[in-house]
Design a protein around this motif. Structure first.
Motif, PDB file in Angstrom:
ATOM      1  N   ARG A 138      51.152  44.406  27.270  1.00 35.94           N
ATOM      2  CA  ARG A 138      50.728  44.172  28.855  1.00 35.94           C
ATOM      3  C   ARG A 138      51.159  45.644  29.567  1.00 35.94           C
ATOM      4  O   ARG A 138      50.089  46.067  30.218  1.00 35.94           O
TER       5      ARG A 138
ATOM      6  N   TYR B  45      47.847  36.974  32.621  1.00 39.78           N
ATOM      7  CA  TYR B  45      48.966  36.528  31.875  1.00 39.78           C
ATOM      8  C   TYR B  45      49.949  35.338  32.756  1.00 39.78           C
ATOM      9  O   TYR B  45      50.780  34.676  32.004  1.00 39.78           O
ATOM     10  N   ALA B  46      49.423  35.289  33.957  1.00 41.93           N
ATOM     11  CA  ALA B  46      50.412  33.941  34.398  1.00 41.93           C
ATOM     12  C   ALA B  46      49.677  32.498  33.827  1.00 41.93           C
ATOM     13  O   ALA B  46      50.785  31.713  33.703  1.00 41.93           O
TER      14      ALA B  46
ATOM     15  N   ALA C 169      47.123  40.147  35.987  1.00 40.32           N
ATOM     16  CA  ALA C 169      48.009  39.301  36.534  1.00 40.32           C
ATOM     17  C   ALA C 169      47.609  37.777  36.257  1.00 40.32           C
ATOM     18  O   ALA C 169      48.695  36.839  35.999  1.00 40.32           O
ATOM     19  N   ASP C 170      46.778  37.367  36.762  1.00 39.60           N
ATOM     20  CA  ASP C 170      45.980  36.123  36.777  1.00 39.60           C
ATOM     21  C   ASP C 170      46.298  35.438  35.160  1.00 39.60           C
ATOM     22  O   ASP C 170      46.575  34.502  34.938  1.00 39.60           O
TER      23      ASP C 170
END
Length: 245
Positions: free
Chosen positions: A234, A110-111, A107-108
């Motif tokens: 992803r 791709y953020a 998540a980090d």
């Protein structure tokens, strides 16, 4: 006996990889790698794409030497380069292994990629000049051609080249290099989409849509595509290794 393979098609990939100068460098220049090192890197990348090497798989020099018919110093140099690119990690008290992302890491990562892609699109001068658009169109055509051959290394490398050409339009070398860095950091997550026919077909369609948005100077459409384009690979990683989370 080989630890990972031999699987059909890898020898062909090793014989037809792009020249060593095509190996992206994170400092903004192309790394001049010895050909034997580039061949081993391409073989490792292919085994990752084909799920022959999975997250946290130990990359033991003796095994790699046997698998790829390479000398120790060549294998070691390949691992050093992949560690520099963030594909391989060396946890404390353990040897080299393929990077694994947990749900929070993914998540980090791709953020951050979303922030970088949005920033690059917002910084692009539009309309794009015909000369610069032609460079992106050529990269699009190269990836589409590679996709038809099934050559996994060619697909992977031409995909990277397309992204480099596209996001390089932002004219901010620091931002462009940050995107290249995160392209390599995310390779252990993105890789599994390369061998997935549906994901590859979708990637080609989205690349074409990105170029169409450039032609019409549709910044909003390009920005949305630059984010949604990352979703399929992803999700494949999450389904394979994170229980779909």
């Amino acid at each position: 006996m080989s630890r990972f393979r031999r699987h059909e098609g890898l020898d062909n990939a090793m014989n037809h990889i792009p020249p060593p100068s095509n190996m992206p460098d994170l400092a903004g220049q192309d790394a001049q790698l010895p050909e034997q090192v580039a061949v081993v890197i391409a073989a490792i990348e292919t085994d990752i794409i084909r799920s022959r090497i999975l997250p946290r798989t130990r990359l033991i020099e003796d095994h790699l030497m046997e698998d790829y018919g390479a000398k120790r110093h060549v294998v070691r140099a390949a691992l050093v380069e992949l560690q520099r690119l963030g594909v391989v990690v060396k946890p404390r008290h353990r040897g080299a292994e393929l990077r694994r992302f947990d749900a929070a890491d993914l998540a980090d990562l791709y953020a951050m990629r979303e922030v970088l892609h949005r920033a690059a699109v917002r910084a692009m001068p539009m309309p794009v000049s015909p000369e610069r658009l032609a460079v992106v169109e050529a990269a699009l055509a190269a990836h589409e051609a590679a996709a038809k051959t099934g050559d996994l290394i060619a697909i992977h490398r031409t995909n990277m080249t397309f992204h480099r050409a596209l996001y390089g339009l932002c004219d901010n070398p620091y931002l462009a290099d940050s995107i290249r860095l995160h392209d390599w950091l995310s390779f252990p997550a993105r890789a599994y989409g390369t061998a997935d026919p549906g994901a590859l077909r979708q990637a080609c369609e989205e690349h074409a849509a990105m170029v169409a948005a450039l032609r019409t100077a549709d910044r909003a459409a390009l920005e949305a595509l630059s984010v949604s384009h990352m979703d399929r690979a992803r999700r494949i990683y999450a389904e394979k290794f994170l229980g779909g989370s």
